[in-house]
Write an enzyme that holds these catalytic residues in place. Structure first.
Site, PDB file in Angstrom:
ATOM      1  CE1 TYR A 245      68.810  62.889 -31.033  1.00 16.94           C
ATOM      2  CE2 TYR A 245      67.744  62.490 -28.911  1.00 16.94           C
ATOM      3  CZ  TYR A 245      68.829  62.341 -29.767  1.00 16.94           C
ATOM      4  OH  TYR A 245      69.931  61.625 -29.343  1.00 16.94           O
TER       5      TYR A 245
ATOM      6  CG  PHE B 236      92.006  60.103 -30.046  1.00 13.17           C
ATOM      7  CD1 PHE B 236      92.943  60.975 -29.510  1.00 13.17           C
ATOM      8  CD2 PHE B 236      91.011  60.631 -30.856  1.00 13.17           C
ATOM      9  CE1 PHE B 236      92.894  62.340 -29.758  1.00 13.17           C
ATOM     10  CE2 PHE B 236      90.951  61.996 -31.123  1.00 13.17           C
ATOM     11  CZ  PHE B 236      91.894  62.851 -30.571  1.00 13.17           C
TER      12      PHE B 236
ATOM     13  CD  GLU C 292      78.939  63.762 -34.341  1.00 14.92           C
ATOM     14  OE1 GLU C 292      79.173  63.838 -33.117  1.00 14.92           O
ATOM     15  OE2 GLU C 292      79.288  62.808 -35.032  1.00 14.92           O
TER      16      GLU C 292
HETATM   17  C1  FMN Z   1      84.718  68.888 -30.214  1.00 19.51           C
HETATM   18  C2  FMN Z   1      84.649  67.491 -30.793  1.00 19.51           C
HETATM   19  C3  FMN Z   1      85.813  66.897 -31.262  1.00 19.51           C
HETATM   20  C4  FMN Z   1      85.785  65.618 -31.798  1.00 19.51           C
HETATM   21  N1  FMN Z   1      86.942  65.060 -32.265  1.00 19.51           N
HETATM   22  C5  FMN Z   1      86.923  63.820 -32.792  1.00 19.51           C
HETATM   23  C6  FMN Z   1      88.130  63.230 -33.311  1.00 19.51           C
HETATM   24  O1  FMN Z   1      89.205  63.834 -33.339  1.00 19.51           O
HETATM   25  N2  FMN Z   1      88.051  61.956 -33.807  1.00 19.51           N
HETATM   26  C7  FMN Z   1      86.876  61.248 -33.817  1.00 19.51           C
HETATM   27  O2  FMN Z   1      86.883  60.121 -34.260  1.00 19.51           O
HETATM   28  N3  FMN Z   1      85.720  61.790 -33.353  1.00 19.51           N
HETATM   29  C8  FMN Z   1      85.713  63.055 -32.858  1.00 19.51           C
HETATM   30  N4  FMN Z   1      84.551  63.616 -32.393  1.00 19.51           N
HETATM   31  C9  FMN Z   1      83.268  62.937 -32.648  1.00 19.51           C
HETATM   32  C10 FMN Z   1      82.843  61.919 -31.611  1.00 19.51           C
HETATM   33  O3  FMN Z   1      83.457  60.709 -31.935  1.00 19.51           O
HETATM   34  C11 FMN Z   1      81.305  61.812 -31.764  1.00 19.51           C
HETATM   35  O4  FMN Z   1      80.734  62.995 -31.261  1.00 19.51           O
HETATM   36  C12 FMN Z   1      80.747  60.606 -31.058  1.00 19.51           C
HETATM   37  O5  FMN Z   1      81.126  59.460 -31.808  1.00 19.51           O
HETATM   38  C13 FMN Z   1      79.224  60.643 -30.944  1.00 19.51           C
HETATM   39  O6  FMN Z   1      78.609  60.409 -32.168  1.00 19.51           O
HETATM   40  P1  FMN Z   1      77.026  60.307 -32.312  1.00 19.51           P
HETATM   41  O7  FMN Z   1      76.435  61.665 -32.096  1.00 19.51           O
HETATM   42  O8  FMN Z   1      76.774  59.868 -33.739  1.00 19.51           O
HETATM   43  O9  FMN Z   1      76.532  59.321 -31.308  1.00 19.51           O
HETATM   44  C14 FMN Z   1      84.548  64.909 -31.857  1.00 19.51           C
HETATM   45  C15 FMN Z   1      83.384  65.511 -31.369  1.00 19.51           C
HETATM   46  C16 FMN Z   1      83.414  66.789 -30.843  1.00 19.51           C
HETATM   47  C17 FMN Z   1      82.147  67.415 -30.343  1.00 19.51           C
HETATM   48  N1  ADP Z   2      74.680  70.473 -24.588  1.00 15.75           N
HETATM   49  C1  ADP Z   2      74.183  69.703 -25.580  1.00 15.75           C
HETATM   50  N2  ADP Z   2      74.708  69.756 -26.832  1.00 15.75           N
HETATM   51  C2  ADP Z   2      74.210  68.976 -27.808  1.00 15.75           C
HETATM   52  N3  ADP Z   2      73.165  68.122 -27.660  1.00 15.75           N
HETATM   53  C3  ADP Z   2      72.587  68.024 -26.443  1.00 15.75           C
HETATM   54  C4  ADP Z   2      73.072  68.807 -25.351  1.00 15.75           C
HETATM   55  N4  ADP Z   2      72.314  68.523 -24.250  1.00 15.75           N
HETATM   56  C5  ADP Z   2      71.407  67.615 -24.634  1.00 15.75           C
HETATM   57  N5  ADP Z   2      71.550  67.294 -25.953  1.00 15.75           N
HETATM   58  C6  ADP Z   2      70.697  66.300 -26.653  1.00 15.75           C
HETATM   59  O1  ADP Z   2      71.498  65.150 -26.833  1.00 15.75           O
HETATM   60  C7  ADP Z   2      71.398  64.685 -28.186  1.00 15.75           C
HETATM   61  C8  ADP Z   2      72.696  64.074 -28.656  1.00 15.75           C
HETATM   62  O2  ADP Z   2      73.183  63.042 -27.852  1.00 15.75           O
HETATM   63  P1  ADP Z   2      74.157  61.956 -28.497  1.00 15.75           P
HETATM   64  O3  ADP Z   2      74.567  61.076 -27.365  1.00 15.75           O
HETATM   65  O4  ADP Z   2      75.216  62.622 -29.317  1.00 15.75           O
HETATM   66  O5  ADP Z   2      73.191  61.112 -29.418  1.00 15.75           O
HETATM   67  P2  ADP Z   2      73.052  60.972 -31.016  1.00 15.75           P
HETATM   68  O6  ADP Z   2      73.930  59.841 -31.381  1.00 15.75           O
HETATM   69  O7  ADP Z   2      71.599  60.686 -31.269  1.00 15.75           O
HETATM   70  O8  ADP Z   2      73.475  62.278 -31.625  1.00 15.75           O
HETATM   71  C9  ADP Z   2      71.074  65.914 -29.008  1.00 15.75           C
HETATM   72  O9  ADP Z   2      70.394  65.594 -30.208  1.00 15.75           O
HETATM   73  C10 ADP Z   2      70.213  66.742 -28.047  1.00 15.75           C
HETATM   74  O10 ADP Z   2      68.835  66.400 -28.209  1.00 15.75           O
HETATM   75 MG    MG Z   3      75.347  63.142 -31.521  1.00 15.66          MG
END
Ligand code: FMN
Ligand code: ADP
Ligand code: MG
Length: 155
Positions: free
Chosen positions: A91, A109, A79
């Site tokens: 998307y 955490f 991600e």
């Molecule tokens: C810079 C960064 C650091 C992260 N660090 C952690 C972490 O240490 N532990 C964790 O469980 N998730 C971590 N995450 C992931 C988040 O939990 C995740 O982006 C969130 O669950 C959204 O997931 P989704 O895109 O599937 O909705 C991190 C994400 C980012 C962008």
């Molecule tokens: N700065 C950004 N970085 C990443 N994704 C972004 C950003 N701004 C908007 N988006 C949009 O948000 C979506 C991700 O949102 P998120 O809440 O993580 O949902 P998902 O669980 O579907 O990944 C990306 O797929 C993209 O279309």
């Molecule tokens: Mg996401």
């Protein structure tokens, strides 16, 4: 670290929809095909680098590779949070990234606030590191200016 810089291009798909967007940290999730194409020995964890959506501008990014221990995901995800404010979702678009550096391993955490705070610190660390010449030079890499589809992972 071995494998870095790592160049990668692929489609942005729906993630677990955990509303990271509402937390102010949306992450563009790569398709399963792209996740599987990653070298199996690239360590899970948090990285930084450069990213570009379609033919757009190149921005700083932070990246998470792994199973998100806070959420105990079953599927590995890759991600990218792009450090830029976009007007709309993207998307289905092609995301191009180069991973240039490693920050830390994935962690669990005690609270959501602690996770958010850690991610905010990652973002600040990425911003600082990416201004250093060694990382900054990759922003200009030809990879970001080649036509889509011509590039396979890391070539
Ligand atoms: C810079 C960064 C650091 C992260 N660090 C952690 C972490 O240490 N532990 C964790 O469980 N998730 C971590 N995450 C992931 C988040 O939990 C995740 O982006 C969130 O669950 C959204 O997931 P989704 O895109 O599937 O909705 C991190 C994400 C980012 C962008
Ligand atoms: N700065 C950004 N970085 C990443 N994704 C972004 C950003 N701004 C908007 N988006 C949009 O948000 C979506 C991700 O949102 P998120 O809440 O993580 O949902 P998902 O669980 O579907 O990944 C990306 O797929 C993209 O279309
Ligand atoms: Mg996401």
């Amino acid at each position: 670290m071995r494998h870095l810089p790592y160049f990668c291009r692929g489609e942005v798909v729906k993630g677990y929809g955990r509303g990271s967007k509402e937390l102010g940290i949306p992450t563009a999730n790569f398709s399963e095909q792209v996740v599987e194409s990653f070298p199996s020995d690239i360590p899970t964890g948090i990285y930084y680098g450069w990213a570009c959506v379609g033919n757009g501008d190149v921005h700083k990014m932070v990246l998470s590779i792994g199973w998100n221990p806070f959420y105990k995901n079953i599927k590995k995800s890759v991600e990218t949070h792009i450090i830029h404010t976009f007007k709309e979702d993207f998307y289905g678009e092609i995301l191009s990234i180069v991973i240039t550096g490693y920050i830390r391993p994935e962690k669990n955490f005690d609270s959501l606030d602690a996770l958010i705070l850690a991610i905010q610190e990652d973002i600040e660390e990425a911003k600082r590191q990416l201004d250093l010449p060694e990382h900054l030079k990759l922003k200009e890499d030809n990879f970001f200016h080649l036509p889509e589809g011509k590039i396979v992972n890391n070539h």
